[in-house]
Design a protein around this motif. Structure first.
Motif, mmCIF file in Angstrom:
data_model
loop_
_atom_site.group_PDB
_atom_site.id
_atom_site.type_symbol
_atom_site.label_atom_id
_atom_site.label_comp_id
_atom_site.label_asym_id
_atom_site.label_seq_id
_atom_site.Cartn_x
_atom_site.Cartn_y
_atom_site.Cartn_z
ATOM 1 N N GLU A 171 0.834 -1.210 0.000
ATOM 2 C CA GLU A 171 0.000 0.000 0.000
ATOM 3 C C GLU A 171 0.863 1.252 0.000
ATOM 4 O OE1 GLU A 171 -2.768 -0.343 3.273
ATOM 5 O OE2 GLU A 171 -3.089 -2.468 2.808
ATOM 6 N N PHE A 172 1.938 1.224 0.776
ATOM 7 C CA PHE A 172 2.856 2.360 0.784
ATOM 8 C C PHE A 172 3.484 2.548 -0.602
ATOM 9 C CE2 PHE A 172 3.732 1.533 5.561
ATOM 10 C CZ PHE A 172 2.684 2.357 5.924
ATOM 11 N N ALA A 173 3.847 1.437 -1.255
ATOM 12 C CA ALA A 173 4.441 1.533 -2.593
ATOM 13 C C ALA A 173 3.465 2.156 -3.577
ATOM 14 C CB ALA A 173 4.878 0.146 -3.064
ATOM 15 N N ASP A 174 2.204 1.758 -3.500
ATOM 16 C CA ASP A 174 1.197 2.330 -4.398
ATOM 17 C C ASP A 174 1.068 3.844 -4.176
ATOM 18 O OD1 ASP A 174 0.660 -0.134 -5.500
ATOM 19 O OD2 ASP A 174 -1.124 -0.505 -4.277
ATOM 20 N N GLU A 175 1.123 4.259 -2.918
ATOM 21 C CA GLU A 175 1.025 5.696 -2.640
ATOM 22 C C GLU A 175 2.226 6.449 -3.193
ATOM 23 O OE1 GLU A 175 0.762 8.909 1.013
ATOM 24 O OE2 GLU A 175 0.303 6.811 1.415
ATOM 25 N N ILE A 176 3.414 5.861 -3.052
ATOM 26 C CA ILE A 176 4.621 6.504 -3.593
ATOM 27 C C ILE A 176 4.499 6.676 -5.099
ATOM 28 C CG2 ILE A 176 7.092 6.181 -3.994
ATOM 29 C CD1 ILE A 176 7.179 4.821 -1.205
ATOM 30 N N VAL A 177 4.005 5.648 -5.774
ATOM 31 C CA VAL A 177 3.820 5.735 -7.226
ATOM 32 C C VAL A 177 2.871 6.873 -7.569
ATOM 33 C CG1 VAL A 177 2.853 4.559 -9.236
ATOM 34 C CG2 VAL A 177 4.343 3.312 -7.661
ATOM 35 N N ARG A 178 1.759 6.972 -6.866
ATOM 36 C CA ARG A 178 0.794 8.050 -7.143
ATOM 37 C C ARG A 178 1.425 9.419 -6.936
ATOM 38 N NH1 ARG A 178 -2.623 4.605 -4.177
ATOM 39 N NH2 ARG A 178 -2.432 5.917 -2.324
ATOM 40 N N ARG A 179 2.169 9.563 -5.881
ATOM 41 C CA ARG A 179 2.704 10.881 -5.553
ATOM 42 C C ARG A 179 3.867 11.283 -6.454
ATOM 43 N NH1 ARG A 179 4.506 10.652 -0.159
ATOM 44 N NH2 ARG A 179 5.033 12.827 -0.474
ATOM 45 N N ARG A 180 4.536 10.300 -7.034
ATOM 46 C CA ARG A 180 5.641 10.645 -7.944
ATOM 47 C C ARG A 180 5.141 10.953 -9.348
ATOM 48 N NH1 ARG A 180 10.879 10.453 -7.354
ATOM 49 N NH2 ARG A 180 11.283 9.265 -9.269
ATOM 50 N N GLY A 181 3.899 10.655 -9.635
ATOM 51 C CA GLY A 181 3.342 11.030 -10.927
ATOM 52 C C GLY A 181 4.111 10.415 -12.077
ATOM 53 N N GLU A 182 4.598 11.249 -12.985
ATOM 54 C CA GLU A 182 5.301 10.764 -14.162
ATOM 55 C C GLU A 182 6.788 10.568 -13.934
ATOM 56 O OE1 GLU A 182 4.408 13.283 -17.453
ATOM 57 O OE2 GLU A 182 2.256 12.840 -17.422
#
Length: 238
Positions: A171-182
């Motif tokens: 779940e933390f990894a998914d959030e990091i992906v969202r916040r890093r955008g492109e």
């Protein structure tokens, strides 16, 4: 172009020496320091200076070491890329013997804002799984407590097990992906793996306090086998 690697262990308190040897066999200069897993650890205390003669710096960390790795990538401009095994997307506190809580980290002498642990939480399993503690504690989280992963200038590789019973790393990894955008970010995940991926050539790590970590030997090795070429890709700069 030369690459220096800072390799940070987690709360077990023991360096990942098998992992260091694997990386050294690939030709990389690796530092795997022992660091005190305590509260208000100065991020500047990690020996990046000893690797500063290299053209590139990559920090690889596991669990609390992954938390430190992501923070270093966000706060120290010398770090190009980060590999985070069982990552967190937040800064967490540490419990002191007197019952108080302090930040896990400092930067330039100041404690970083952290998510405090919910004191009402109680484990439901033996050995304890702590994923419920982290999810429950996040109810008090604010944006200031997030690791500013969007500041990491290079690639971020996240390795997570979907059955992690220490904290919800997937779940933390998914959030990091969202916040890093492109920004360049990759995730390697195996749904049945736990907290500790096992890379090809490593022995499973057994140090650390008694707790549920999830996964199985086969799933943890599968996660490590999938992650290894991706780790090498980050280190190669591509």
């Amino acid at each position: 172009m030369s690459t220096g690697v800072l390799l940070l262990h987690g709360s077990s308190g023991t360096p990942d020496l098998d992992r260091a040897r694997l990386l050294e066999a690939e030709g990389y200069d690796v530092l795997a320091p022992t660091w005190a897993v305590t509260y208000e650890v100065p991020l500047e205390s990690f020996p990046l200076d000893e690797l500063a003669h290299h053209d590139r710096l990559v920090v690889i960390g596991s669990s609390w070491g992954a938390e430190a790795a992501l923070l270093l990538g966000a706060l120290d401009a010398r770090v190009e890329s980060v590999v985070a095994f069982a990552p967190s997307s937040y800064v967490w506190g540490r419990n002191l013997e007197d019952g108080s809580q302090r930040s896990g980290w400092t930067w330039r002498g100041e404690p970083l804002p952290f998510v405090p642990y919910d004191r009402d939480w109680q484990p439901e399993t033996d050995p304890p799984s702590f994923t419920g503690l982290y999810r429950q504690s996040l109810r008090a989280a604010t944006d200031r407590m997030r690791i500013p992963v969007e500041r990491i200038r290079g690639e971020v590789l996240l390795v997570a097990g979907g059955d992690d019973q220490v904290w919800p790393a997937a779940e933390f990894a998914d959030e990091i992906v969202r916040r890093r955008g492109e920004r360049p970010t990759r995730v390697v995940a195996v749904g049945t793996a736990g907290h500790r991926a096992v890379l090809p050539g490593e022995q499973p790590k057994t140090a650390g306090q008694r707790m549920a970590r999830g996964g199985t030997d086969a799933a943890d090795r599968e996660l490590g086998a999938l992650a290894w070429p991706e780790v090498l890709g980050v280190l190669a700069g591509g």
